[in-house]
Design a protein around this motif. Structure first.
Motif, mmCIF file in Angstrom:
data_model
loop_
_atom_site.group_PDB
_atom_site.id
_atom_site.type_symbol
_atom_site.label_atom_id
_atom_site.label_comp_id
_atom_site.label_asym_id
_atom_site.label_seq_id
_atom_site.Cartn_x
_atom_site.Cartn_y
_atom_site.Cartn_z
ATOM 1 N N THR A 11 -10.087 6.290 3.742
ATOM 2 C CA THR A 11 -10.662 7.007 4.875
ATOM 3 C C THR A 11 -9.851 6.685 6.125
ATOM 4 N N ILE A 12 -9.513 7.716 6.885
ATOM 5 C CA ILE A 12 -8.621 7.576 8.032
ATOM 6 C C ILE A 12 -9.308 8.077 9.298
ATOM 7 N N GLY A 13 -9.172 7.327 10.377
ATOM 8 C CA GLY A 13 -9.768 7.711 11.654
ATOM 9 C C GLY A 13 -8.894 8.672 12.426
ATOM 10 N N ALA A 14 -8.691 9.856 11.879
ATOM 11 C CA ALA A 14 -7.882 10.897 12.525
ATOM 12 C C ALA A 14 -8.266 12.239 11.918
ATOM 13 N N PRO A 15 -8.025 13.345 12.657
ATOM 14 C CA PRO A 15 -8.360 14.674 12.121
ATOM 15 C C PRO A 15 -7.570 14.992 10.851
ATOM 16 N N ALA A 16 -8.183 15.766 9.968
ATOM 17 C CA ALA A 16 -7.540 16.124 8.693
ATOM 18 C C ALA A 16 -6.229 16.871 8.927
ATOM 19 N N ASP A 17 -6.174 17.736 9.942
ATOM 20 C CA ASP A 17 -4.943 18.489 10.222
ATOM 21 C C ASP A 17 -3.783 17.560 10.566
ATOM 22 N N ALA A 18 -4.065 16.500 11.323
ATOM 23 C CA ALA A 18 -3.011 15.555 11.700
ATOM 24 C C ALA A 18 -2.485 14.811 10.474
ATOM 25 N N VAL A 19 -3.391 14.458 9.570
ATOM 26 C CA VAL A 19 -2.980 13.775 8.341
ATOM 27 C C VAL A 19 -2.132 14.707 7.487
ATOM 28 N N TYR A 20 -2.581 15.938 7.337
ATOM 29 C CA TYR A 20 -1.835 16.908 6.531
ATOM 30 C C TYR A 20 -0.424 17.095 7.081
ATOM 31 N N GLN A 21 -0.308 17.233 8.393
ATOM 32 C CA GLN A 21 0.995 17.495 8.996
ATOM 33 C C GLN A 21 1.975 16.360 8.728
ATOM 34 N N LEU A 22 1.496 15.135 8.793
ATOM 35 C CA LEU A 22 2.368 13.989 8.551
ATOM 36 C C LEU A 22 2.828 13.949 7.090
ATOM 37 N N TRP A 95 -2.056 15.597 -3.264
ATOM 38 C CA TRP A 95 -2.668 15.010 -2.068
ATOM 39 C C TRP A 95 -3.801 15.947 -1.652
ATOM 40 N N ILE A 96 -4.997 15.404 -1.454
ATOM 41 C CA ILE A 96 -6.148 16.194 -1.013
ATOM 42 C C ILE A 96 -6.697 15.549 0.253
ATOM 43 N N ILE A 97 -6.707 16.313 1.354
ATOM 44 C CA ILE A 97 -7.216 15.792 2.618
ATOM 45 C C ILE A 97 -8.548 16.474 2.903
ATOM 46 N N GLU A 98 -9.613 15.685 3.062
ATOM 47 C CA GLU A 98 -10.960 16.221 3.246
ATOM 48 C C GLU A 98 -11.489 15.840 4.630
ATOM 49 N N PRO A 99 -11.842 16.812 5.479
ATOM 50 C CA PRO A 99 -12.434 16.497 6.790
ATOM 51 C C PRO A 99 -13.813 15.866 6.610
ATOM 52 N N LEU A 100 -14.043 14.724 7.275
ATOM 53 C CA LEU A 100 -15.356 14.090 7.267
ATOM 54 C C LEU A 100 -16.054 14.271 8.612
ATOM 55 N N ALA A 101 -15.242 14.409 9.673
ATOM 56 C CA ALA A 101 -15.721 14.659 11.027
ATOM 57 C C ALA A 101 -14.519 15.146 11.827
ATOM 58 N N ASP A 102 -14.713 15.418 13.102
ATOM 59 C CA ASP A 102 -13.589 15.909 13.909
ATOM 60 C C ASP A 102 -12.440 14.909 13.958
ATOM 61 N N ASP A 103 -12.755 13.613 13.928
ATOM 62 C CA ASP A 103 -11.713 12.586 14.039
ATOM 63 C C ASP A 103 -11.728 11.622 12.856
ATOM 64 N N ARG A 104 -12.140 12.127 11.688
ATOM 65 C CA ARG A 104 -12.231 11.260 10.510
ATOM 66 C C ARG A 104 -12.004 12.098 9.261
ATOM 67 N N SER A 105 -11.225 11.559 8.328
ATOM 68 C CA SER A 105 -10.919 12.308 7.105
ATOM 69 C C SER A 105 -10.739 11.363 5.928
ATOM 70 N N ARG A 106 -10.894 11.927 4.751
ATOM 71 C CA ARG A 106 -10.658 11.190 3.506
ATOM 72 C C ARG A 106 -9.396 11.749 2.851
ATOM 73 N N VAL A 107 -8.522 10.861 2.402
ATOM 74 C CA VAL A 107 -7.323 11.276 1.683
ATOM 75 C C VAL A 107 -7.431 10.787 0.253
ATOM 76 N N ARG A 108 -7.327 11.728 -0.682
ATOM 77 C CA ARG A 108 -7.338 11.392 -2.111
ATOM 78 C C ARG A 108 -5.939 11.668 -2.665
ATOM 79 N N LEU A 109 -5.415 10.729 -3.418
ATOM 80 C CA LEU A 109 -4.100 10.867 -4.038
ATOM 81 C C LEU A 109 -4.265 10.797 -5.550
ATOM 82 N N LEU A 110 -4.020 11.938 -6.214
ATOM 83 C CA LEU A 110 -4.191 12.039 -7.662
ATOM 84 C C LEU A 110 -2.824 11.999 -8.342
ATOM 85 N N HIS A 111 -2.753 11.295 -9.480
ATOM 86 C CA HIS A 111 -1.531 11.260 -10.294
ATOM 87 C C HIS A 111 -1.880 11.528 -11.753
#
Length: 313
Positions: A11-22, A95-111
């Motif tokens: 779980t990351i304290g940043a918007p999902a769009d910002a995580v996706y872009q990186l 890579w799956i980025i899921e918005p949890l709130a405006d400034d919080r997201s979950r990143v799932r990494l599947l292999h």
């Protein structure tokens, strides 16, 4: 054939769009992910791209080519290795980025993966590498996205030193590439250990002398592109840095060869007071690190210039 499927998340304290872009811009990866040494985007067509990755796995340097499909609308990136590195037979995931709130997201990494010959020891090696790299990458992604989102860009900076050389680009490249000879050629280098088990992928460890006479040991991985570029990532770092990547580039023109040394650095703020004193600021640390790295780069470029110009005669 045994196919394993695993999932890691954070779980990351940043918007999902910002995580996706990186994640979408692979040129960021050597700066974000500890295992990644260098990435080249070799083809791009809309939402599809082919990338060449050099990275460590269980402490061994490897390289492979992957195809990626980017889906910005659904915040997913799927990948499939086209030319895996042994002992991997196939490797892919999402890579799956899921918005949890405006400034919080979950990143799932599947292999999903399998091993050549279905060897159980190789399957275990891959499992350990995937687990180690995934855990490391997600933790680093969290740190980097949250730092960027908090506007901590001043801690990461880049700079370049450049010289013009009256000689061939190949000769300048050779000087930088032949690092095993640096102890003989460069006054600030005391000892060098260079290995290149895979052509074009080097492991470089060396002891360098500072102005105060102290000796520091550093280790880097280098990716070589004859005769125009050598990209590297330092994996043992001085106390004032948490990241150091760079590139040597060589461009031959009609009248001269342009040789450059580019650095990207992230400062380790936890050590500024201990190394530079209680009153030292981030700006002081930037200046100190910049000066130290530029001094060595300019010295190396000056010797490379002399070497190439002497070769030209």
């Amino acid at each position: 054939m045994t196919t394993r499927e695993v999932e890691h998340e954070i779980t990351i304290g940043a918007p999902a769009d910002a995580v996706y872009q990186l994640l979408a811009d692979v040129t960021n990866w050597p700066r974000i992910f500890p295992p990644t040494i260098h990435v080249d985007r070799t083809e791009a067509d809309g939402d599809h791209e082919r990338i060449h990755i050099w990275a460590t796995a269980n402490g061994q340097a490897k390289e492979w080519t992957s195809h990626r499909t980017l889906d910005r609308e659904n915040l997913t990136i799927t990948f499939r290795q086209e030319i895996p590195a042994a002992p991997v037979k196939h490797m892919g995931g999402t890579w799956i980025i899921e918005p949890l709130a405006d400034d919080r997201s979950r990143v799932r990494l599947l292999h999903d993966y399998s091993a050549i010959g279905d060897d159980p020891h190789d399957l275990l090696w891959i499992e350990q590498a995937v687990d180690k790299n995934s855990t490391s990458e997600l933790a680093a992604l969290k740190v980097n996205v949250e730092a960027a989102h908090a506007a901590a860009e001043e801690l990461t900076f880049s700079f370049t030193d450049t010289v013009q050389i009256d000689g061939a680009a190949k000769d300048v490249f050779d000087f930088i590439n032949e690092a095993q000879l640096w102890a003989e050629r460069l006054p600030h280098v005391a000892v060098v250990r260079l290995s290149e088990d895979t052509p074009g992928l080097q492991e470089l460890e060396m002891d360098t002398r500072a102005k105060d006479g102290s000796v520091h040991t550093t280790k880097s991985y280098r990716v070589v592109f004859p005769h125009h570029k050598i990209a590297y990532k330092q994996v043992t770092l001085p106390a004032l840095m948490t990241l150091h990547t760079g590139e040597w580039t060589f461009t031959e023109g009609d009248e001269a060869t342009t040789a450059s040394s580019q650095h990207t650095v992230t400062l380790n703020t936890a050590n500024i007071a201990r190394i530079l004193g209680q009153e030292a600021t981030v700006a002081d640390a930037r200046a100190y690190v910049h000066t130290a790295l530029s001094t060595n780069s300019r010295a190396t470029l000056a010797h490379a210039k002399a070497y190439a110009e002497q070769k030209k005669g």
